[in-house]
Structure formats: structure tokens, C-alpha cells
Write an enzyme that holds these catalytic residues in place. Sequence first.
Site, PDB file in Angstrom:
ATOM      1  N   CYS A  90       0.883  -1.164   0.111  1.00 54.25           N
ATOM      2  CA  CYS A  90      -0.011  -0.131  -0.011  1.00 54.25           C
ATOM      3  C   CYS A  90       0.942   1.312  -0.063  1.00 54.25           C
ATOM      4  O   CYS A  90       1.457   1.566  -1.004  1.00 54.25           O
ATOM      5  CB  CYS A  90      -0.991   0.064   1.079  1.00 54.25           C
ATOM      6  N   HIS A 123      -3.813  -5.334   0.120  1.00 58.82           N
ATOM      7  CA  HIS A 123      -3.179  -5.670   1.341  1.00 58.82           C
ATOM      8  C   HIS A 123      -3.218  -7.229   1.443  1.00 58.82           C
ATOM      9  O   HIS A 123      -4.195  -7.864   1.678  1.00 58.82           O
ATOM     10  CB  HIS A 123      -4.405  -5.033   2.530  1.00 58.82           C
ATOM     11  N   GLU A 149      -2.084  -8.995   3.727  1.00 63.43           N
ATOM     12  CA  GLU A 149      -2.309  -9.272   5.375  1.00 63.43           C
ATOM     13  C   GLU A 149      -3.820  -9.354   5.654  1.00 63.43           C
ATOM     14  O   GLU A 149      -4.363  -9.650   6.415  1.00 63.43           O
ATOM     15  CB  GLU A 149      -1.753  -8.602   6.191  1.00 63.43           C
TER      16      GLU A 149
END
Lengths: 228, 258
Positions: A88, A195, A197
Site C-alpha cells: 500500500c 493488502h 495481510e
Amino acid sequence: MPEPHPSRPLTGLIDYGAGNLQSVNNALLSLGESARIVRTPADLEGISRLILPGVGSFGDCAANLDAQDLRKPILQWLRKGRPYLGICLGYQILFEESAESPGVAGLGFLAGRVERFAPHAGLKVPHMGWNTAEPTDPSHPMWRSLGDDSPPWFYFVHSFFPVPGDPHVVASHTLYGAPFASAIATGGLWAVQFHPERSQDNGLTLLRNFLDHTKAPSPGYETPSRVP
Amino acid sequence: MLAKRVIPCLDVTDGRVVKGTKFVNLRDAGDPVECAVEYNRQGADELVFLDITASSDGRETMEDVVRRTAERVFMPLTVGGGIRTTADMRRMLLAGADKVGVNTAAIHRPDVVDEGSRAFGSQCIVVAIDAKRNDRGSWTVYTHGGRNATELDAIEWAREVTDRGAGEILLTSMDADGTKDGYDLELNARVSDAVPVPVIASGGAGNVEHMISVLREGRADAVLAASIFHFGTYTVGAVKEELAAAGIPVRPVMDRRG
């Protein structure tokens, strides 16, 4: 937190104050990876791969990296072609400047500018939710075990997107209004707008790919050591 | 292409899941962390925890729930309920939430939206709006789970909070909530057209046709539902299959074990 044996590559997770590191750290822990949190140049000692996650603004990120004296070491790291994963803002900060924070210099490692999505009918900003990344080269190690049949889905949340000056670095495109560069890869540098994660199994697979690809203790990532 | 999101919502009090009908008749229905893991397995696109705990002890319990969830589930997590200040927001974000929802606090002190979006970014700040039709052909904003009317017009309020930096609107129709008769399509369409940010439709989901309608005619970007998921009427995967069959773009659910 115990650090791995020195012969194993150590992952550094850059904390520049504004980002929420914990979600990336949790995802790494679920893959068995204990990262060291990097807040100062000294923390980089012994690190063999670096992850810069990020939320917050481009300007805050640049200011905090400066305040922590991390701008120069990170640039040196990138110039040496050492393994780096930007997520990001950790992707956007690689470029020269951003429409989000006019006048603020990014790392400028890559040519290009970060632009804002122009809201218009039917196009909400932020670009928030799950979208596909269309790999430019599906055989790149970034995409291993991802999207063998169809482009992989990832979670995005951003209002700005980089426009790389060099189209050869683009590793995937994502369509939102128009196609934008949702990932880049060049040498040891990987960076993604989405993202991992937060992208369930696909995201963990991409993180695993980065860890697997940078297993070699020396930066021999140009020719990946593949362990079956 | 950006997918429309399917978001289960878990109401939590004192660390346990409840599901209220029109916010009364609460029923204990399990461990929120286990529920989150199950929804992750089902392929939910995001998860919302709504903390309806009254006591301040409960806040710490919620923080712990968020922390334990974030260790096991790698999808976006929004936490709402009882968040009044940027300090509250910070606590939940550090515990592992990706977004925080504010409702009553934003009405009492709208600056909290500006402060939150400045401190953490717009993408972190969800403003929850509870709206109820009035006899003037518009919608009035309510607080305290629909008990107290405000002076605010829902459309204007949605505009104001996005101007102040909200990155998303979680829009609940108090008329539809708990009825299972479908979302308020007109409310959703009006708000979605009025703001540049995504709108999550909430309140009234009884079946997948309701979701199709609110994503299409209601122009919502995401659907939130609690009881139809929570009591196993549908799995998230079953909902997505029906949405996809109706031509709504959704992220397909992979066959996932574990």
C-alpha cells in the site's frame, strides 16, 4: 520475541509510527515468521529482507521516515537490489511524488507519480473491497500458486495509485474505472497496492512467496532458490 | 472488477455474540472469535463486530476479542459501538481492527470524524447511520439503537460526514431492521447517490433476493447481514453463488478446508 538463528534470513518490518503493523505481523506469524520491528537505521543490522507496510498519508510516511533517519538506508537498500516488499503506502512511497501530499518528496527510487482516482458516477473513492490483479507475467514467483485458472482476488483500500514511469516494472493490473498498476516487481523489489495481510488465503500465499523467494541468506534473489 | 461485498455482522456484548431483533430480545449465541473463524472459512469479504456492551469493563473485553480475532483471521475487520474519541479508535486499530465505526459519538461531536480521518486516514473511519422514515418523505437519523430521534436528515448527514472525512457509510434502516422483509432500497439509493464513498446496506435482509435488490436498485456497495448468516439460513458461499447467478460481481468462494 525470539529471533531466528543467524543463518536464517531475518525479516525486518518497518514501523514508521503511522501504520498498523500488527496485521502484517500477525500474518507473518501465521506463516511461522518472527519479524524484527525496524524503527531506526541500527535496527536494520542483520536484516536480509524488508517489509514496509502502510496506512496513513504519503506526507506522514515521508516525514516519519525522515524523522527516523530511515530514508537514506532504505534507498541504499533498494539501490543494492536487496529484497523489499512494499504494501500500500510502502508501494506508493517508492515513487517521486503523490497527489495526496503535493510538494512532499517520496523515496523517488522509481520514476513516476501517485495519482488520485477521480470520483465519477458509479466509481466510489476510496477503492475499497476485493478486486482481481491481472499478472503481466503469471510465471513470476510473486504469483506462484495464485490464479492458475483466473486472476487472483485481493483486498484493496486506497484513494491513490502509482503510475510507474517504466511500464516494465508493472507486475499486475487492476481495473477500477481504468486499469492501474496494482503491483510491481523489479529485481529484489516487490510492491503491491492491495493488502496481502487482509486477503485471506491469497494474501498469505503472496507473503509466503516473498519469504520463499528471499530464503537465500545472501541477496541471490535474481536467481531464486526454489526449495520444493 | 471490484466485487460487491458480503459482510456478516456479529453483535457482541461482554465478549459473547448476541443477535437482537430490533435491538431487544438479546440471545447469547457463542464465541465471537470462533464465529469470525467460521465466517472466514465461508469466504466472507469482511467482518463487522458491533460492541453493544454498556459497561466500560466490556470495552477491554472487546479489545481482547479483536486482538484474538486478528491473530487468526486475515480479512478486514470493522469494530463499532462505544467508540467516542480518537483514543478509542486507536485502541481498536492497534488491537487489529482495520476500520472503526462511529455513530452516536459523531452526532454529539462531528469533529471526531475529522480527527479520526486525519489521524488514521479516511479509509479507517466508517460512520454508521441509523435512519428511520418520517412523515415528510425523508429519513431522520436516530441514536441509541433507534430509540432517540435527532434533528438530522439522513441524506444531509451522510453528505456532511463524508465531507468531514468518513471513508464509508454503514447505513441501517430502522424500519427494516429485524423484519427480514428486505432492505430500504430508496434510502440506500438516495444515500449512495449523495456520497462519493462506499455504502454498506444494513437492516432487513431475509433472503438473497433482498441483497440483489439493494445492490442493484439500492446502489449499495456491500450488504451486511446478521441473523440469516448467524442462524445458518444461508452460508456466505451460498449467498455469493446466488448473487453471481444474478449477475452481481462477487469474489468467488474457494474450496477451503480447515
